[in-house]
Design a protein around this motif. Structure first.
Motif, PDB file in Angstrom:
ATOM      1  N   GLU A 106       0.864  -1.177   0.000  1.00 38.05           N
ATOM      2  CA  GLU A 106       0.000   0.000   0.000  1.00 38.05           C
ATOM      3  C   GLU A 106       0.902   1.229   0.000  1.00 38.05           C
ATOM      4  N   ASN A 161       0.133  -6.593   4.719  1.00 36.64           N
ATOM      5  CA  ASN A 161      -0.053  -5.379   3.930  1.00 36.64           C
ATOM      6  C   ASN A 161       0.986  -4.322   4.304  1.00 36.64           C
ATOM      7  N   ARG A 207      -5.125   2.314  -0.669  1.00 35.57           N
ATOM      8  CA  ARG A 207      -6.117   1.233  -0.593  1.00 35.57           C
ATOM      9  C   ARG A 207      -7.122   1.457   0.532  1.00 35.57           C
TER      10      ARG A 207
END
Length: 161
Positions: free
Chosen positions: A26, A71, A46
């Motif tokens: 991200e 992430n 995101r």
């Protein structure tokens, strides 16, 4: 909301982040000015809500990785308008001294890359202002306005007006 106190590394400077170079992360896009802030709340590309509450002495840089795991989040510094000053003749000490003096009086952070000096501006129209300021040396330099990620020289810590 995810709270972050310290980056775990930098994809450009540290080893071990090769898997992130393919874009599998991200992005938290922030300006150069925001990189200096200790407390900041933003959303990633995101939609992940991030709260930065950085530990003392920590300053974010372009490419810093904030979270390790499923992430990872990478700081992506936004580009900004800059003036690039290129010397037409090398080793002209008078031109270099006057150039440094004029830019320094405007309290601009600078980046030095070879025979070029780069500094941020707010608008294209500032090129005209600097052309007037550089009138005594304008024949020895070339001024170009461009958009890029700007990183100031570490030894040129100045405050901007």
């Amino acid at each position: 909301m995810l709270e972050v106190n310290v980056p775990i590394g930098n994809i450009f400077l540290d080893e071990g982040f090769d898997t992130l170079k393919d874009g599998n992360f991200e992005r938290l896009k922030i300006s150069r000015i925001e990189l200096d802030k200790k407390i900041l709340r933003r959303k990633t590309d995101r939609g992940t809500d991030i709260g930065l509450n950085l530990n003392s002495g920590i300053k974010l840089r372009n490419g810093d990785v904030l979270v390790n795991g499923k992430n990872p989040i990478v700081i992506e510094q936004l580009s900004e308008k800059v003036i690039r000053v290129r010397l037409k003749t090398s080793n002209n000490k008078k031109v270099m001294i006057l150039l440094g003096h004029i830019i320094g009086n405007r309290h601009r952070p600078i980046s030095i890359q070879g025979e070029e000096i780069i500094f941020p501006i707010q608008a294209d129209s500032e090129k005209e202002v600097f052309e007037k300021l550089f009138h005594s040396i304008i024949n020895y330099i070339e001024l170009t306005v461009e958009e890029r990620v700007f990183s100031p020289h570490s030894g040129a810590d100045v405050h901007e007006h």
